[in-house]
Design a protein around this motif. Structure first.
Motif, PDB file in Angstrom:
ATOM      1  N   ILE A 197       3.324   7.913   3.592  1.00 42.97           N
ATOM      2  CA  ILE A 197       2.873   6.788   4.418  1.00 42.97           C
ATOM      3  C   ILE A 197       4.095   5.923   4.724  1.00 42.97           C
ATOM      4  N   LYS A 198       4.344   5.699   5.995  1.00 42.82           N
ATOM      5  CA  LYS A 198       5.517   4.924   6.398  1.00 42.82           C
ATOM      6  C   LYS A 198       5.168   3.433   6.401  1.00 42.82           C
ATOM      7  N   LEU A 199       5.820   2.683   5.508  1.00 40.38           N
ATOM      8  CA  LEU A 199       5.567   1.248   5.386  1.00 40.38           C
ATOM      9  C   LEU A 199       6.739   0.398   5.867  1.00 40.38           C
ATOM     10  N   LEU A 200       7.851   1.008   6.145  1.00 42.34           N
ATOM     11  CA  LEU A 200       9.050   0.279   6.538  1.00 42.34           C
ATOM     12  C   LEU A 200       8.792  -0.612   7.754  1.00 42.34           C
ATOM     13  N   GLY A 201       9.156  -1.895   7.625  1.00 47.55           N
ATOM     14  CA  GLY A 201       9.041  -2.819   8.745  1.00 47.55           C
ATOM     15  C   GLY A 201       7.673  -3.427   8.942  1.00 47.55           C
ATOM     16  N   LEU A 202       6.714  -3.050   8.105  1.00 47.79           N
ATOM     17  CA  LEU A 202       5.364  -3.610   8.225  1.00 47.79           C
ATOM     18  C   LEU A 202       5.229  -4.863   7.366  1.00 47.79           C
ATOM     19  N   PRO A 214     -13.070   0.074   2.387  1.00 49.93           N
ATOM     20  CA  PRO A 214     -12.342  -0.214   1.143  1.00 49.93           C
ATOM     21  C   PRO A 214     -11.630  -1.576   1.209  1.00 49.93           C
ATOM     22  N   VAL A 215     -11.451  -2.169   0.054  1.00 54.10           N
ATOM     23  CA  VAL A 215     -10.616  -3.362  -0.073  1.00 54.10           C
ATOM     24  C   VAL A 215      -9.234  -2.887  -0.531  1.00 54.10           C
ATOM     25  N   VAL A 216      -8.210  -3.262   0.219  1.00 50.43           N
ATOM     26  CA  VAL A 216      -6.851  -2.819  -0.083  1.00 50.43           C
ATOM     27  C   VAL A 216      -6.020  -4.034  -0.501  1.00 50.43           C
ATOM     28  N   ILE A 217      -5.428  -3.949  -1.682  1.00 54.98           N
ATOM     29  CA  ILE A 217      -4.573  -5.023  -2.193  1.00 54.98           C
ATOM     30  C   ILE A 217      -3.160  -4.459  -2.372  1.00 54.98           C
ATOM     31  N   ILE A 218      -2.198  -5.080  -1.701  1.00 52.17           N
ATOM     32  CA  ILE A 218      -0.801  -4.625  -1.773  1.00 52.17           C
ATOM     33  C   ILE A 218       0.073  -5.795  -2.181  1.00 52.17           C
ATOM     34  N   ARG A 219       0.946  -5.557  -3.133  1.00 50.06           N
ATOM     35  CA  ARG A 219       1.892  -6.574  -3.583  1.00 50.06           C
ATOM     36  C   ARG A 219       3.292  -5.982  -3.698  1.00 50.06           C
ATOM     37  N   VAL A 220       4.288  -6.788  -3.370  1.00 55.68           N
ATOM     38  CA  VAL A 220       5.687  -6.385  -3.590  1.00 55.68           C
ATOM     39  C   VAL A 220       6.048  -6.778  -5.014  1.00 55.68           C
ATOM     40  N   MET A 221       6.392  -5.799  -5.819  1.00 47.34           N
ATOM     41  CA  MET A 221       6.625  -6.040  -7.243  1.00 47.34           C
ATOM     42  C   MET A 221       8.043  -6.485  -7.563  1.00 47.34           C
ATOM     43  N   ASN A 222       8.985  -6.219  -6.684  1.00 47.72           N
ATOM     44  CA  ASN A 222      10.381  -6.592  -6.958  1.00 47.72           C
ATOM     45  C   ASN A 222      10.877  -7.659  -5.987  1.00 47.72           C
ATOM     46  N   PHE A 223       9.985  -8.560  -5.582  1.00 48.18           N
ATOM     47  CA  PHE A 223      10.369  -9.675  -4.710  1.00 48.18           C
ATOM     48  C   PHE A 223      11.133 -10.689  -5.561  1.00 48.18           C
ATOM     49  N   ARG A 224      12.403 -10.801  -5.288  1.00 48.26           N
ATOM     50  CA  ARG A 224      13.236 -11.747  -6.020  1.00 48.26           C
ATOM     51  C   ARG A 224      14.335 -12.260  -5.095  1.00 48.26           C
ATOM     52  N   LYS A 238      -1.893  -3.063   4.897  1.00 47.64           N
ATOM     53  CA  LYS A 238      -3.303  -2.945   4.508  1.00 47.64           C
ATOM     54  C   LYS A 238      -4.123  -2.299   5.623  1.00 47.64           C
ATOM     55  N   ALA A 239      -3.871  -2.736   6.853  1.00 41.64           N
ATOM     56  CA  ALA A 239      -4.608  -2.174   7.991  1.00 41.64           C
ATOM     57  C   ALA A 239      -4.321  -0.686   8.155  1.00 41.64           C
ATOM     58  N   LEU A 240      -3.070  -0.279   7.896  1.00 41.32           N
ATOM     59  CA  LEU A 240      -2.708   1.129   8.006  1.00 41.32           C
ATOM     60  C   LEU A 240      -3.463   1.968   6.978  1.00 41.32           C
ATOM     61  N   PHE A 241      -3.553   1.486   5.743  1.00 39.83           N
ATOM     62  CA  PHE A 241      -4.304   2.210   4.715  1.00 39.83           C
ATOM     63  C   PHE A 241      -5.776   2.343   5.111  1.00 39.83           C
ATOM     64  N   LYS A 242      -6.362   1.258   5.569  1.00 46.02           N
ATOM     65  CA  LYS A 242      -7.777   1.302   5.956  1.00 46.02           C
ATOM     66  C   LYS A 242      -8.007   2.288   7.087  1.00 46.02           C
ATOM     67  N   LYS A 243      -7.060   2.322   8.028  1.00 44.84           N
ATOM     68  CA  LYS A 243      -7.169   3.256   9.149  1.00 44.84           C
ATOM     69  C   LYS A 243      -7.137   4.705   8.661  1.00 44.84           C
ATOM     70  N   LYS A 244      -6.239   5.007   7.729  1.00 42.26           N
ATOM     71  CA  LYS A 244      -6.133   6.371   7.219  1.00 42.26           C
ATOM     72  C   LYS A 244      -7.373   6.777   6.433  1.00 42.26           C
ATOM     73  N   PHE A 245      -7.908   5.840   5.642  1.00 37.77           N
ATOM     74  CA  PHE A 245      -9.143   6.144   4.906  1.00 37.77           C
ATOM     75  C   PHE A 245     -10.307   6.379   5.861  1.00 37.77           C
ATOM     76  N   SER A 246     -10.337   5.615   6.936  1.00 43.12           N
ATOM     77  CA  SER A 246     -11.421   5.739   7.910  1.00 43.12           C
ATOM     78  C   SER A 246     -11.299   7.027   8.717  1.00 43.12           C
ATOM     79  N   GLU A 247     -10.082   7.319   9.190  1.00 38.01           N
ATOM     80  CA  GLU A 247      -9.892   8.528   9.997  1.00 38.01           C
ATOM     81  C   GLU A 247     -10.190   9.788   9.205  1.00 38.01           C
TER      82      GLU A 247
END
Length: 258
Positions: free
Chosen positions: A105-110, A132-142, A116-125
Motif C-alpha cells: 500500500i503506497k502511503l508516501l505523501g498522504l 471499518p474504522v481505521v486508526i493510523i498513527r505515526v509512531m516515530n514523530f519527533r 485512512k480513506a485509502l484503506f477504507k477504499k481497498k476494504f470496500s473494493e
C-alpha cells in the motif's frame, strides 16, 4: 592632585562603562511578536496537515463490530505478560508498507486522513470489510531542537502536528543569548532538504510554511552577538576596553597639561 590615582579611577570607570554598553541586550532583541497590536484579531487560515514520509513508522488498527473478521489485519507481537502489541509498519524507500492481506500500500505523501480513506477504499473494493474504522498513527514523530535553548534535545510528538512555538516551549524556550529573529528549520522530505528561517519577533511567523513542524524537523536557534563574543574570548570587549583606555589616558594628559 594625585594624577596616577585619578587616571586609574578614570580607566576603571571607562572599562566598566564599555563592558556594560557592549553586553546590553535591547528589548527589540528578545520580545516576540513586536508588531502585534492590542486587541488585533488574526484569522487562522492555515490548512497544514503533515504528510507521510519515507522512513515513517505507522501503526494501523482496523475495527468493526465483528472483531473476529478484523483479526487478520491487526497482527500483534508477543510482549510477555501484556499479551501483545500491534505490529508497526515502516514506509519503505518506495513509499509503501507491506500490509496483511492487502499487500503493498503506497502511503508516501498522504495525510493521515487520506491514508485512512485509502484503506477504507481497498476494504470496500475487495468486499473484505463493511464500514471499518481505521486508526493510523505515526509512531516515530519527533522533532529536534538545539542551539540557544534551555533544554536542547529530541522530543517525541504525540499528535499529528506541532507548532514551532510548542516545540520551543518543550525545549524550555530560548535563552537570553538566543537570536529570535533568525531561527532555522531544516526539513527533510524523502531525501530533499529545505532550509527556512523565521522571525519570532514578527507576527508574520504565523504565516510561515514551517510554523507547523513535520516529523523529524530540526530547529536551530543561533547565538546572538553577545554570546558569540563571550564564546570567542570577549575579543570585541577587549578591543573596546583598549580604545577606551587610550582615549581616557589621552584626555587625562591633555587636561593635566592645561
Amino acid at each position: 592632585m594625585n594624577l596616577p590615582l585619578v587616571r586609574n579611577k578614570l580607566l576603571v570607570v571607562g572599562i566598566l562603562v564599555s563592558i556594560f554598553m557592549s553586553s546590553c541586550t535591547s528589548k527589540q532583541d528578545v520580545v516576540y511578536f513586536q508588531n502585534a497590536k492590542s486587541f488585533e484579531t488574526i484569522v487562522d487560515t492555515d490548512t497544514f496537515k503533515a504528510k507521510l514520509k519515507i522512513g515513517d513508522i505507522v501503526s494501523v488498527y482496523i475495527s468493526t463490530l465483528d472483531l473476529a473478521v478484523t483479526r487478520p489485519y491487526n497482527l500483534v507481537r508477543a510482549t510477555g505478560e501484556r499479551g501483545g502489541d500491534l505490529i508497526d509498519y515502516l514506509i519503505d524507500s518506495e513509499g509503501n508498507i507491506d500490509y496483511p492481506v492487502l499487500g503493498k500500500i503506497k502511503l508516501l505523501g498522504l495525510t493521515i486522513e487520506e491514508a485512512k480513506a485509502l484503506f477504507k477504499k481497498k476494504f470496500s473494493e475487495g468486499k473484505l470489510l463493511k464500514d471499518p474504522v481505521v486508526i493510523i498513527r505515526v509512531m516515530n514523530f519527533r522533532i529536534t531542537v538545539s542551539g540557544e535553548v534551555r533544554s536542547p534535545g529530541v522530543y517525541p510528538v504525540s499528535g499529528e502536528r506541532i507548532s514551532i512555538l510548542e516545540a520551543l516551549g518543550m525545549a524550555g524556550d530560548l535563552t537570553i543569548k538566543g537570536r529570535r529573529d533568525n531561527i532555522l528549520v531544516v526539513r527533510d522530505f524523502n531525501g530533499t532538504k529545505t532550509y527556512t528561517r523565521i522571525d519570532l519577533t514578527n507576527k508574520e511567523v504565523f504565516n510561515s510554511p514551517v510554523y507547523y513542524l513535520t516529523q523529524n524537523d530540526y530547529v536551530y536557534v543561533e547565538p546572538n552577538n553577545s554570546a558569540i563574543s563571550a564564546a570567542s574570548g570577549d575579543l570585541r570587549i577587549g578591543t573596546i576596553i583598549s580604545i577606551t583606555s587610550f582615549i581616557l589616558t589621552t584626555a587625562l594628559i591633555f587636561v593635566t597639561r592645561n
